[in-house]
Design a protein around this motif. Structure first.
Motif, short mmCIF file in Angstrom:
data_model
loop_
_atom_site.label_atom_id
_atom_site.label_comp_id
_atom_site.label_asym_id
_atom_site.label_seq_id
_atom_site.Cartn_x
_atom_site.Cartn_y
_atom_site.Cartn_z
N VAL A 451 50.38 5.66 18.71
CA VAL A 451 50.93 5.20 17.43
C VAL A 451 52.44 5.36 17.39
O VAL A 451 53.18 4.44 17.02
N MET A 452 52.93 6.52 17.79
CA MET A 452 54.34 6.85 17.58
C MET A 452 55.30 6.15 18.55
O MET A 452 56.39 5.75 18.15
N ILE A 453 54.91 5.98 19.82
CA ILE A 453 55.84 5.40 20.80
C ILE A 453 56.25 3.98 20.39
O ILE A 453 57.45 3.68 20.30
N PRO A 454 55.30 3.04 20.16
CA PRO A 454 55.75 1.70 19.78
C PRO A 454 56.48 1.65 18.44
O PRO A 454 57.42 0.86 18.27
N ILE A 455 56.07 2.50 17.48
CA ILE A 455 56.74 2.49 16.18
C ILE A 455 58.18 2.98 16.32
O ILE A 455 59.11 2.39 15.75
N LEU A 456 58.39 4.04 17.09
CA LEU A 456 59.75 4.55 17.29
C LEU A 456 60.62 3.54 18.04
O LEU A 456 61.80 3.36 17.71
N ARG A 457 60.06 2.89 19.04
CA ARG A 457 60.83 1.89 19.78
C ARG A 457 61.21 0.73 18.86
O ARG A 457 62.33 0.21 18.92
N ASP A 458 60.29 0.36 17.99
CA ASP A 458 60.58 -0.73 17.05
C ASP A 458 61.65 -0.30 16.05
O ASP A 458 62.53 -1.10 15.70
N ARG A 459 61.62 0.95 15.59
CA ARG A 459 62.61 1.43 14.61
C ARG A 459 64.01 1.43 15.21
O ARG A 459 65.01 1.23 14.50
N PHE A 460 64.12 1.68 16.52
CA PHE A 460 65.43 1.71 17.15
C PHE A 460 65.84 0.34 17.71
O PHE A 460 66.78 0.24 18.50
N GLY A 461 65.11 -0.71 17.30
CA GLY A 461 65.51 -2.06 17.68
C GLY A 461 65.08 -2.51 19.06
O GLY A 461 65.60 -3.50 19.57
N ASN A 462 64.14 -1.79 19.67
CA ASN A 462 63.66 -2.16 21.01
C ASN A 462 62.29 -2.83 20.91
O ASN A 462 61.56 -2.64 19.93
N ASP A 463 61.97 -3.60 21.93
CA ASP A 463 60.65 -4.23 21.99
C ASP A 463 59.60 -3.13 22.11
O ASP A 463 59.61 -2.37 23.08
N PRO A 464 58.67 -3.02 21.16
CA PRO A 464 57.69 -1.92 21.21
C PRO A 464 56.75 -1.99 22.41
O PRO A 464 56.14 -0.99 22.77
N ALA A 465 56.64 -3.17 23.04
CA ALA A 465 55.72 -3.30 24.17
C ALA A 465 56.36 -2.90 25.49
O ALA A 465 55.65 -2.54 26.43
N VAL A 466 57.68 -2.98 25.58
CA VAL A 466 58.36 -2.74 26.86
C VAL A 466 58.27 -1.27 27.25
O VAL A 466 58.82 -0.41 26.57
N GLY A 467 57.59 -1.00 28.33
CA GLY A 467 57.55 0.34 28.89
C GLY A 467 56.72 1.34 28.12
O GLY A 467 56.62 2.50 28.53
N SER A 468 56.09 0.93 27.02
CA SER A 468 55.33 1.89 26.23
C SER A 468 54.16 2.47 27.01
O SER A 468 53.87 3.67 26.92
N SER A 469 53.48 1.64 27.79
CA SER A 469 52.34 2.13 28.56
C SER A 469 52.78 3.12 29.63
O SER A 469 52.06 4.07 29.96
N VAL A 470 53.99 2.91 30.18
CA VAL A 470 54.51 3.85 31.18
C VAL A 470 54.75 5.21 30.56
O VAL A 470 54.38 6.25 31.13
N LEU A 471 55.38 5.21 29.38
CA LEU A 471 55.65 6.48 28.70
C LEU A 471 54.35 7.17 28.30
O LEU A 471 54.22 8.39 28.41
N LEU A 472 53.38 6.37 27.86
CA LEU A 472 52.10 6.94 27.45
C LEU A 472 51.37 7.56 28.64
O LEU A 472 50.84 8.67 28.55
N THR A 473 51.34 6.84 29.75
CA THR A 473 50.66 7.36 30.95
C THR A 473 51.31 8.64 31.44
O THR A 473 50.63 9.60 31.85
N PHE A 474 52.64 8.67 31.38
CA PHE A 474 53.37 9.88 31.79
C PHE A 474 52.94 11.08 30.94
O PHE A 474 52.64 12.16 31.45
N ALA A 475 52.86 10.86 29.62
CA ALA A 475 52.51 11.97 28.73
C ALA A 475 51.06 12.41 28.91
O ALA A 475 50.77 13.61 29.00
N THR A 476 50.14 11.47 28.96
CA THR A 476 48.72 11.84 29.05
C THR A 476 48.37 12.44 30.41
O THR A 476 47.51 13.32 30.49
#
Length: 493
Positions: A451-476
């Motif tokens: 929930v938080m990664i794409p929302i935060l990326r969108d709030r900072f003006g970035n494409d919420p889809a770009v790299g989100s899965s990479v960041l999620l995989t790294f964390a999990t």
């Protein structure tokens, strides 16, 4: 006795009109590939068989003309969209060969239909005169779409052939940022006044050679070109011809701004089932319209970009040189490598625990993988909700709580299966309980981050889809190893 006119003579052929078929392009592509391959093989055989260079060149010339005629017969009988599909499906060298044989009357339509990465190679292979002829047949908004890929001298010459109004439209279209309504709007539309009768409007429409594509309504404007309402063609046809436009027109319409996002416009078309919509400036003056065909293109492009973005990719020519593909793919792969190294580093900190209970090495990948899958499910839902504007600052916390609750319930069910599996292969109830706890914990982390990664990326003006899965995989992965091995160290060692 004469034959009745209603009876057709048996020897008269009945012509069946050709219909568009989605399989035509696939069949044509297969035939073209066969011809191109055959030409390549025959050329090689001709070189081997004839030592006389003149005879070899003569044979190659005859065969080349034969193959060219076959290619022309196949390609030029297709719809421009199907020609575009074929060009996108051929390697660069073969693409240029086929493109040179496309009838010039199709050039403009094909250039507008092909993907950007193919259009660049096609324009590079065209000479100045061909480019001017192709773009000269386009409308101002269509020329604006090609401007980034056209040489400056071609743009300058094309502008000379435009009327003052068309030149002003082209300059206006070029001035709007990409991904805005202004960049996709069409200037070809029908306008009428509100103080005339429907009969006058009908006579005016009959004088036109044809209506602009996707015309489902005409726009009612005043003398200053300010939009007053819309008049649907269906209402125009069924209403009393003596009625005034002002009595029949609708004032309940959606007007877009040229600076609106094209994604927002696509959402409005979907919500209100529109075929076209007017575009007005800050003063309410009608300056263009957006049609459903452009909206469909926007939806398709956004969908493709999201699919590529999740893998950290940008659009590329599938037949581009290897170096170009490396520049596109290497950065995110290197980031993936770094995140995997961090996850491995976390696991290595529990070397003593794993050495005492070897079975943990086989089970910890399950914990990490399930957490990643759970987070990806949540993240896909959130990215989709962001795209259609359903996520706001006031409902973020509600989304987080909902996803955590759903994930906890799914995790409870899944952890029972995982715990049973761990107990069967290890014979230890303690290991099964640790497995269950770690799995639920990592799934909750994945859901929260989803929930938080794409929302935060969108709030900072970035494409919420770009790299989100990479960041999620790294964390999990990292936290999954840490939770599972950490719990094992506390309760099993």
């Amino acid at each position: 006795m004469n034959q009745p006119s209603s009876v057709k003579p048996e020897n008269v052929a009945i012509t069946i009109p050709r219909r568009l078929d989605a399989e035509d392009a696939q069949l044509a592509l297969h035939k073209l590939q066969t011809i191109l391959k055959r030409h390549e093989v025959i050329e090689e055989l001709a070189h081997r068989q004839y030592e006389d260079q003149e005879r070899s060149n003569l044979l190659e010339g005859l065969l080349h003309r034969q193959h060219e005629n076959e290619i022309k017969a196949i390609v030029n009988g297709l719809h421009p969209s199907d020609i575009a599909f074929i060009l996108e499906s051929l390697p660069v060298a073969e693409r240029k060969v086929v493109w040179q044989l496309v009838d010039p009357e199709h050039d403009a339509d094909v250039l507008l239909e092909v993907e950007d990465w193919v259009r660049e190679s096609l324009i590079e292979s065209m000479d100045h005169e061909d480019l001017v002829a192709a773009t000269g047949a386009m409308d101002a908004d269509e020329i604006a779409d090609l401007v980034p890929d056209l040489p400056p001298d071609v743009i300058a010459e094309v502008q000379k052939g435009l009327t003052d109004a068309e030149r002003a439209q082209l300059i206006a279209a070029m001035g709007y940022p990409e991904d805005t309504v202004g960049a996709i709007m069409d200037f070809d539309m029908v306008r009428v006044r509100e103080d005339v009768t429907l009969e006058v409007v009908l006579r005016y429409l009959r004088r036109l050679h044809e209506l602009p594509d996707h015309t489902d309504q005409v726009f009612v404007v005043d003398r200053e070109d300010k939009l007053r309402g819309t008049l649907s063609l269906t209402r125009l046809l069924v209403s009393d011809p003596e009625s005034l436009v002002s009595d029949v027109m609708s004032t309940d319409y959606l007007a877009l701004s040229p600076l609106d996002s094209d994604a927002e416009a696509a959402g409005a078309f979907e919500r209100y089932d529109l075929v076209s919509a007017p575009v007005t400036d800050d003063l309410g003056r009608l300056i263009g319209r957006v049609t459903i065909d452009e909206v469909v293109d926007v939806i398709q492009e956004d969908s493709q970009e999201q699919e590529l973005s999740r893998a950290g990719l940008q659009e590329e020519d599938i037949f581009a040189p290897v170096v170009s593909a490396l520049r596109n793919r290497a950065p995110w792969l290197l980031i993936n490598l770094c995140t995997a190294a961090v996850a491995s580093l976390v696991a290595s900190r529990f070397e003593d625990t794993v050495s005492h209970i070897v079975i943990l090495a086989f089970l910890m990948s399950i914990v990490a993988g399930i957490g990643g899958n759970s987070g990806n499910q949540t993240m896909t839902m959130i990215i989709r909700a962001l795209a259609v504007g359903r996520v706001t600052g006031r409902n973020v916390w509600q989304l987080v709580k909902r996803e955590l609750l759903v994930t906890f319930m799914v995790g409870m069910c899944g952890s029972l299966v995982a715990g049973l599996f761990a107990w069967i292969i290890s014979g230890s109830l303690a290991i099964a309980l640790v497995m269950m706890a770690a799995m639920i914990g990592n799934m909750l982390i994945g859901a929260a981050l989803g929930v938080m990664i794409p929302i935060l990326r969108d709030r900072f003006g970035n494409d919420p889809a770009v790299g989100s899965s990479v960041l999620l995989t790294f964390a999990t992965d990292s936290l999954g190893f840490f939770i599972f091995l950490g719990l094992a160290t506390l309760f099993l060692v």
